[in-house]
Design an enzyme around this catalytic site. Sequence first.
Site, PDB file in Angstrom:
ATOM      1  N   GLN A 157      -8.080  -8.385   8.720  1.00  0.00           N
ATOM      2  CA  GLN A 157      -6.854  -7.916   8.464  1.00  0.00           C
ATOM      3  C   GLN A 157      -7.211  -6.612   9.351  1.00  0.00           C
ATOM      4  OE1 GLN A 157      -4.444  -5.334   5.273  1.00  0.00           O
ATOM      5  NE2 GLN A 157      -4.573  -7.588   4.900  1.00  0.00           N
ATOM      6  N   TYR A 174      -4.781  -0.201  -4.525  1.00  0.00           N
ATOM      7  CA  TYR A 174      -3.785   0.482  -4.208  1.00  0.00           C
ATOM      8  C   TYR A 174      -3.153   0.865  -5.536  1.00  0.00           C
ATOM      9  CZ  TYR A 174      -3.398  -2.216   0.395  1.00  0.00           C
ATOM     10  OH  TYR A 174      -4.431  -2.425   2.228  1.00  0.00           O
ATOM     11  N   SER A 180      -0.394  -1.670   9.370  1.00  0.00           N
ATOM     12  CA  SER A 180       0.440  -0.535  10.230  1.00  0.00           C
ATOM     13  C   SER A 180       0.905  -0.460  11.747  1.00  0.00           C
ATOM     14  CB  SER A 180      -0.263   0.524  10.409  1.00  0.00           C
ATOM     15  OG  SER A 180      -0.608   0.861   8.882  1.00  0.00           O
ATOM     16  N   ARG A 212       7.290   8.668   4.675  1.00  0.00           N
ATOM     17  CA  ARG A 212       5.531   8.789   4.374  1.00  0.00           C
ATOM     18  C   ARG A 212       5.165  10.030   4.587  1.00  0.00           C
ATOM     19  NH1 ARG A 212       2.103   3.567   5.060  1.00  0.00           N
ATOM     20  NH2 ARG A 212       3.447   2.576   4.106  1.00  0.00           N
ATOM     21  N   SER A 214      10.182   1.384   2.135  1.00  0.00           N
ATOM     22  CA  SER A 214       9.639   1.934   1.118  1.00  0.00           C
ATOM     23  C   SER A 214      11.518   1.425   0.786  1.00  0.00           C
ATOM     24  CB  SER A 214       9.852   3.343   2.071  1.00  0.00           C
ATOM     25  OG  SER A 214      10.681   3.791   2.896  1.00  0.00           O
ATOM     26  N   ASP A 244       1.105  -9.376   0.766  1.00  0.00           N
ATOM     27  CA  ASP A 244      -0.473  -8.338   0.305  1.00  0.00           C
ATOM     28  C   ASP A 244      -0.225  -7.464   0.356  1.00  0.00           C
ATOM     29  OD1 ASP A 244      -3.026  -8.222   2.291  1.00  0.00           O
ATOM     30  OD2 ASP A 244      -2.151  -6.374   2.172  1.00  0.00           O
ATOM     31  N   TRP A 251       0.718  -0.883  -0.073  1.00  0.00           N
ATOM     32  CA  TRP A 251       0.445   0.069   0.056  1.00  0.00           C
ATOM     33  C   TRP A 251       0.966   1.114  -0.255  1.00  0.00           C
ATOM     34  CZ3 TRP A 251      -1.173   2.472   5.036  1.00  0.00           C
ATOM     35  CH2 TRP A 251      -2.368   3.892   4.677  1.00  0.00           C
TER      36      TRP A 251
HETATM   37  P1  NDP Z   1       3.816   0.450   9.192  1.00  0.00           P
HETATM   38  O1  NDP Z   1       3.231   0.123  10.086  1.00  0.00           O
HETATM   39  O2  NDP Z   1       4.985  -1.071   8.484  1.00  0.00           O
HETATM   40  O3  NDP Z   1       5.172   1.113   8.135  1.00  0.00           O
HETATM   41  C1  NDP Z   1       5.945   0.972   7.009  1.00  0.00           C
HETATM   42  C2  NDP Z   1       6.485   1.982   6.772  1.00  0.00           C
HETATM   43  O4  NDP Z   1       7.117   2.546   7.662  1.00  0.00           O
HETATM   44  C3  NDP Z   1       7.377   1.987   5.426  1.00  0.00           C
HETATM   45  O5  NDP Z   1       6.369   1.789   4.194  1.00  0.00           O
HETATM   46  C4  NDP Z   1       8.104   3.361   6.170  1.00  0.00           C
HETATM   47  O6  NDP Z   1       7.791   5.044   5.309  1.00  0.00           O
HETATM   48  C5  NDP Z   1       8.068   3.222   7.228  1.00  0.00           C
HETATM   49  N1  NDP Z   1       9.079   2.157   7.936  1.00  0.00           N
HETATM   50  C6  NDP Z   1       9.449   0.902   7.690  1.00  0.00           C
HETATM   51  N2  NDP Z   1      10.095   0.144   8.139  1.00  0.00           N
HETATM   52  C7  NDP Z   1      11.575   1.885   8.494  1.00  0.00           C
HETATM   53  C8  NDP Z   1      12.422   1.984   9.780  1.00  0.00           C
HETATM   54  N3  NDP Z   1      13.411   0.456   9.957  1.00  0.00           N
HETATM   55  N4  NDP Z   1      12.856   2.764  10.008  1.00  0.00           N
HETATM   56  C9  NDP Z   1      12.317   3.637   9.710  1.00  0.00           C
HETATM   57  N5  NDP Z   1      10.955   3.552   9.062  1.00  0.00           N
HETATM   58  C10 NDP Z   1      10.500   2.490   8.532  1.00  0.00           C
HETATM   59  O7  NDP Z   1       3.026  -0.619   8.085  1.00  0.00           O
HETATM   60  P2  NDP Z   1       2.205   0.242   6.575  1.00  0.00           P
HETATM   61  O8  NDP Z   1       0.773   2.138   7.455  1.00  0.00           O
HETATM   62  O9  NDP Z   1       2.810   0.038   5.766  1.00  0.00           O
HETATM   63  O10 NDP Z   1       0.746  -1.119   6.044  1.00  0.00           O
HETATM   64  C11 NDP Z   1       1.743  -2.378   5.843  1.00  0.00           C
HETATM   65  C12 NDP Z   1       0.428  -2.801   5.382  1.00  0.00           C
HETATM   66  O11 NDP Z   1      -0.520  -3.000   5.507  1.00  0.00           O
HETATM   67  C13 NDP Z   1       0.575  -2.577   3.968  1.00  0.00           C
HETATM   68  O12 NDP Z   1       1.261  -2.199   2.760  1.00  0.00           O
HETATM   69  C14 NDP Z   1      -1.080  -3.129   2.943  1.00  0.00           C
HETATM   70  O13 NDP Z   1      -0.749  -3.977   2.526  1.00  0.00           O
HETATM   71  C15 NDP Z   1      -1.761  -3.620   5.008  1.00  0.00           C
HETATM   72  N6  NDP Z   1      -2.292  -2.557   5.143  1.00  0.00           N
HETATM   73  C16 NDP Z   1      -4.030  -2.622   4.775  1.00  0.00           C
HETATM   74  C17 NDP Z   1      -5.257  -1.440   5.445  1.00  0.00           C
HETATM   75  C18 NDP Z   1      -6.264  -2.474   4.969  1.00  0.00           C
HETATM   76  O14 NDP Z   1      -6.992  -1.119   5.514  1.00  0.00           O
HETATM   77  N7  NDP Z   1      -6.627  -3.707   5.040  1.00  0.00           N
HETATM   78  C19 NDP Z   1      -4.980  -0.269   4.921  1.00  0.00           C
HETATM   79  C20 NDP Z   1      -3.476   0.302   5.344  1.00  0.00           C
HETATM   80  C21 NDP Z   1      -2.505  -1.129   5.040  1.00  0.00           C
HETATM   81  P3  NDP Z   1       8.539   5.724   4.946  1.00  0.00           P
HETATM   82  O15 NDP Z   1       9.944   5.152   4.347  1.00  0.00           O
HETATM   83  O16 NDP Z   1       8.574   5.973   3.659  1.00  0.00           O
HETATM   84  O17 NDP Z   1       8.186   6.845   6.214  1.00  0.00           O
END
Ligand code: NDP
Length: 338
Positions: free
Chosen positions: A178, A55, A207, A229, A289, A50, A22
């Site tokens: 989920q 998306y 998340s 992000r 990312s 996933d 996502w």
């Molecule tokens: P996370 O809470 O894991 O956030 C991920 C983001 O955090 C990354 O893209 C990056 O963003 C930052 N990050 C990750 N690792 C690190 C690190 N080691 N150090 C610093 N920053 C880091 O989960 P998401 O919000 O991405 O959600 C994960 C998945 O959940 C989605 O891809 C999707 O598949 C699912 N989802 C499902 C939903 C639903 O309604 N069912 C809604 C939302 C998500 P950056 O580098 O850009 O700051």
Amino acid sequence: MVQHRFLGNSGLKVSEITLGNWVTHGSQVDDEAAIATVHAALDAGITTFDTADVYANTKAEAVLGRALAGQRRESLEIFTKVFFPTGPKGPNDAGLSRKHIFESINGSLRRLGTDYIELYQAHRYDNETPLEETMQAFADVVRQGKALYIGVSEWTAEQLRDGHELARQLGFQLISNQPQYSMLWRVIEDRVIPMSEELGISQIVWSPMAQGVLSGKYLPGQPLPTGSRANDTKNGAAELIQGFLRDDVLEAVQRLRPIAEEAGLTMPQLAIAWVLQNPNVASALVGASRPEQLAETVKASGVTLDSGTLVAIDTALGGAVYADPEATYTASPARRPS
Ligand code: NDP
């Protein structure tokens, strides 16, 4: 290597860390970085991926399909979802009607480059379509061999109970939900988790790092870190993360730093390890990312947090934790217009 857990009461095993795409693939990051991140996941032992038709308006599925091309299909678990509007967003391009479910899965399989997916998920509950119609369509998708199991996302305890009962009558397995779940967002603990345990449904939690906030990189009163992000205005994620970007929340998150150090973990690892302490959670659904982020996160697999650490986390976060059981996300009108 990343460990595996059973998904609900089924025989399917998933990696306890799943990579989701996502707002990253087909949007925030270029295809080269997206493919490198998927390959880093595979190298670390992640087998579960996933995505969703919505998306990047279907582009994320296509990127994931290209990234997984050439992998042994039997070694992967691929999940996608249906509900939110896609394509030109016509009247039948959304929801959980029989028509949209059939059309959506065919598009998803084509973009993902596979004949079947392991898990097909209702991205939200649809108040406008009879639940019987939706569950019959899912039953047929399973009978056609296009999806092996059915899951849902952000359903309430009552919706899970009703859907599970219909699935049982129709002879297929509804094995997962989920929802959003993290140290900061604990909405599912009161009702959804106890009901799921009773029904044999697992959580695949989204998340778990609160979109990066629990990594500790967003500092109270400081400018947003570049390349994060919260700075990316392309895809709506910058809006969604705002709720966590309050100084009181960010200050509470900084109080986790010594707790993580004491446990021998980085902040991202502590966040992922925390959700995995709950046995009803089958997998932490993370985003990344960059490949390096994932290399760090996966080390949370297999970690046990002792009770002293769990208490210290609750004390540190205090009032920054949100746990209202009424806060399940909904995206459909309250009822079908009469
Ligand atoms: P996370 O809470 O894991 O956030 C991920 C983001 O955090 C990354 O893209 C990056 O963003 C930052 N990050 C990750 N690792 C690190 C690190 N080691 N150090 C610093 N920053 C880091 O989960 P998401 O919000 O991405 O959600 C994960 C998945 O959940 C989605 O891809 C999707 O598949 C699912 N989802 C499902 C939903 C639903 O309604 N069912 C809604 C939302 C998500 P950056 O580098 O850009 O700051």
